[in-house]
Design a protein around this motif. Sequence first.
Motif, PDB file in Angstrom:
ATOM      1  N   GLY A  47      18.617 -39.186   2.330  1.00 15.86           N
ATOM      2  CA  GLY A  47      19.141 -38.270   1.330  1.00 15.86           C
ATOM      3  C   GLY A  47      20.070 -37.217   1.896  1.00 15.86           C
ATOM      4  O   GLY A  47      20.236 -36.140   1.316  1.00 15.86           O
ATOM      5  N   ARG A  48      20.732 -37.519   3.018  1.00 18.39           N
ATOM      6  CA  ARG A  48      21.634 -36.562   3.666  1.00 18.39           C
ATOM      7  C   ARG A  48      22.985 -37.243   3.864  1.00 18.39           C
ATOM      8  O   ARG A  48      23.175 -37.992   4.816  1.00 18.39           O
ATOM      9  CB  ARG A  48      21.084 -36.100   5.026  1.00 18.39           C
ATOM     10  CG  ARG A  48      19.609 -35.689   5.025  1.00 18.39           C
ATOM     11  CD  ARG A  48      19.370 -34.384   4.310  1.00 18.39           C
ATOM     12  NE  ARG A  48      19.961 -33.257   4.987  1.00 18.39           N
ATOM     13  CZ  ARG A  48      19.417 -32.621   6.036  1.00 18.39           C
ATOM     14  NH1 ARG A  48      18.297 -33.081   6.584  1.00 18.39           N
ATOM     15  NH2 ARG A  48      20.013 -31.568   6.548  1.00 18.39           N
ATOM     16  N   LEU A  79      33.644 -34.298   9.302  1.00 21.20           N
ATOM     17  CA  LEU A  79      33.326 -33.883  10.666  1.00 21.20           C
ATOM     18  C   LEU A  79      33.644 -32.414  10.842  1.00 21.20           C
ATOM     19  O   LEU A  79      34.509 -31.852  10.163  1.00 21.20           O
ATOM     20  CB  LEU A  79      34.142 -34.702  11.671  1.00 21.20           C
ATOM     21  CG  LEU A  79      33.963 -36.210  11.665  1.00 21.20           C
ATOM     22  CD1 LEU A  79      34.906 -36.856  12.676  1.00 21.20           C
ATOM     23  CD2 LEU A  79      32.525 -36.601  11.963  1.00 21.20           C
ATOM     24  N   VAL A  80      32.959 -31.789  11.773  1.00 18.75           N
ATOM     25  CA  VAL A  80      33.264 -30.417  12.194  1.00 18.75           C
ATOM     26  C   VAL A  80      33.839 -30.506  13.601  1.00 18.75           C
ATOM     27  O   VAL A  80      33.308 -31.224  14.454  1.00 18.75           O
ATOM     28  CB  VAL A  80      32.005 -29.531  12.181  1.00 18.75           C
ATOM     29  CG1 VAL A  80      32.341 -28.122  12.659  1.00 18.75           C
ATOM     30  CG2 VAL A  80      31.394 -29.493  10.783  1.00 18.75           C
ATOM     31  N   ALA A  81      34.941 -29.798  13.839  1.00 16.98           N
ATOM     32  CA  ALA A  81      35.594 -29.904  15.143  1.00 16.98           C
ATOM     33  C   ALA A  81      36.076 -28.547  15.622  1.00 16.98           C
ATOM     34  O   ALA A  81      36.318 -27.631  14.829  1.00 16.98           O
ATOM     35  CB  ALA A  81      36.770 -30.881  15.079  1.00 16.98           C
ATOM     36  N   THR A 132      32.216 -31.272  16.961  1.00 18.38           N
ATOM     37  CA  THR A 132      31.041 -30.455  17.283  1.00 18.38           C
ATOM     38  C   THR A 132      29.903 -30.648  16.297  1.00 18.38           C
ATOM     39  O   THR A 132      28.875 -29.972  16.409  1.00 18.38           O
ATOM     40  CB  THR A 132      31.419 -28.974  17.339  1.00 18.38           C
ATOM     41  OG1 THR A 132      31.953 -28.578  16.063  1.00 18.38           O
ATOM     42  CG2 THR A 132      32.445 -28.710  18.436  1.00 18.38           C
ATOM     43  N   GLY A 133      30.076 -31.542  15.334  1.00 14.55           N
ATOM     44  CA  GLY A 133      29.006 -31.769  14.375  1.00 14.55           C
ATOM     45  C   GLY A 133      29.528 -32.409  13.103  1.00 14.55           C
ATOM     46  O   GLY A 133      30.644 -32.926  13.048  1.00 14.55           O
ATOM     47  N   GLU A 142      26.047 -28.048   4.082  1.00 10.95           N
ATOM     48  CA  GLU A 142      25.280 -27.755   5.297  1.00 10.95           C
ATOM     49  C   GLU A 142      25.988 -28.348   6.512  1.00 10.95           C
ATOM     50  O   GLU A 142      26.515 -29.461   6.471  1.00 10.95           O
ATOM     51  CB  GLU A 142      23.880 -28.349   5.180  1.00 10.95           C
ATOM     52  CG  GLU A 142      23.008 -28.147   6.419  1.00 10.95           C
ATOM     53  CD  GLU A 142      21.680 -28.870   6.316  1.00 10.95           C
ATOM     54  OE1 GLU A 142      20.934 -28.870   7.314  1.00 10.95           O
ATOM     55  OE2 GLU A 142      21.391 -29.456   5.246  1.00 10.95           O
ATOM     56  N   THR A 143      25.989 -27.608   7.614  1.00 12.48           N
ATOM     57  CA  THR A 143      26.588 -28.060   8.865  1.00 12.48           C
ATOM     58  C   THR A 143      25.493 -28.349   9.886  1.00 12.48           C
ATOM     59  O   THR A 143      24.557 -27.557  10.044  1.00 12.48           O
ATOM     60  CB  THR A 143      27.552 -27.008   9.423  1.00 12.48           C
ATOM     61  OG1 THR A 143      28.631 -26.829   8.508  1.00 12.48           O
ATOM     62  CG2 THR A 143      28.123 -27.439  10.761  1.00 12.48           C
TER      63      THR A 143
END
Length: 445
Positions: free
Chosen positions: A132-133, A138-140, A146-147, A154-155
């Motif tokens: 359920g996620r 992407l986080v960069a 980086t995540g 939510e990160t």
Amino acid sequence: MRHAVVIGASMSGLLAAAALGTVAERVTVLDRDELPEGDVHRRGTAQSRHAHGLLARGLQVMEVLLPGLTEELTERGAFGGDLQGDVRWINEGRRLAPARGDMPGLLVSRPLLEGQIRRRVALLPGVELCGGRQVGDLVADGDRVTGVRLVTGETIGADLVVDASGRGSRAPAWLRGLGFPAPEEERVEIDLTYCTRLFRRRPDHLDGDSAVIMAATRAAPRAGVALAMEGDRWIVTIGGYGDAPPSGHDGFVAYARSLPAPDIHELVASAEPLDEGRHHRTPASVRRRYERLARFPHGLAVVGDAVCAFNPIYGQGMSVAAVEALALREWAGRGRPARELFRSIARVVDRPWEIVVNGDLRLPGVRGRSTPRVRLVNAYLERFHRAAEHDAELGRRFLRVANLIDPPSALVRPACLLRVVRAAGRPRGAPDPAVRDDRSRVPSR
């Protein structure tokens, strides 16, 4: 490595998590589906209701990643057999000469296999499976991922993000969004549609053999598999390139009659049907050439169908994903640039991709880049399969290639060429008197 995030909890994602569990302190697997506890179908695995093949190499690697898996699956109803002695392999309408071989196989449904692997992976230290996620982006930070950012906003931070989200991977779009080039795509348009039905299995079916694997031919571009599985059932998948089998029982049986050999038709015509037919369509085989990118962000990897989505009728996807997981483990443990991982994955993919592309490009209606070499290889393989109908040693060598143990080049080594040439000089259907008929080694049932 402190934390790795894997996007996707299907086979490639679960196997990637098992591999990373030995090199990362924490591994989080994210999937948009709520993950079931039992051995059931789930929406995110679109093909789970269809026949799945587990090749010999795939089974070997899964045992490396999750020791004892085969025994656990057997206890839950899966069963093994000899891949040459107990399975009817039919190429160009001809059955490969049966013999007791050196390759054990395992017949198991996709829900049971994935369910048991999911249970095992969830028990690994530091590994967490989160259903359920859904990952949205992407986080960069500069040229480093980086995540991930979930669709909820939510990160989740990570030292490594692995995209194992399958054919629908958004990695090419994510790369463009970060200012990196997307990979080139190679496509072979196959327009394959198949239908699957379950049948009650009786001991007398197929004279005790446990599976039929039947390839399409140029004259009959339709293929099928019938696999025994837990619960005294057959799972039968039949399909065509450019046409679809009917899902109703009578139409399904009639379509099976058009396959290159009668084995599957004889089975479904006499067996008790247990469900309604279900269709699945695959428009193309697709390979994304990540290994050719000159620039790629740090902290990101792509595996499984997100790199190469094969024609599923060949049954290679799960086994290729397993071998890629080994490459991922070695690469992640060394902290090397992503291009080294993608070069390793390319070497894993090259062999099965060659098998799929060569096999499909010989069929009418399939669109892709054919070459004189492809046509030469296909002409040779037609002769090879004619010879392998009576030569169990050629059959053994073919199965080692089909099961990803040996490279395709093994089929053109001098010893194979000599057997094929010798067979070509005999009258049609006549066995080679110099070749022992290893069928005598198959025990009667």
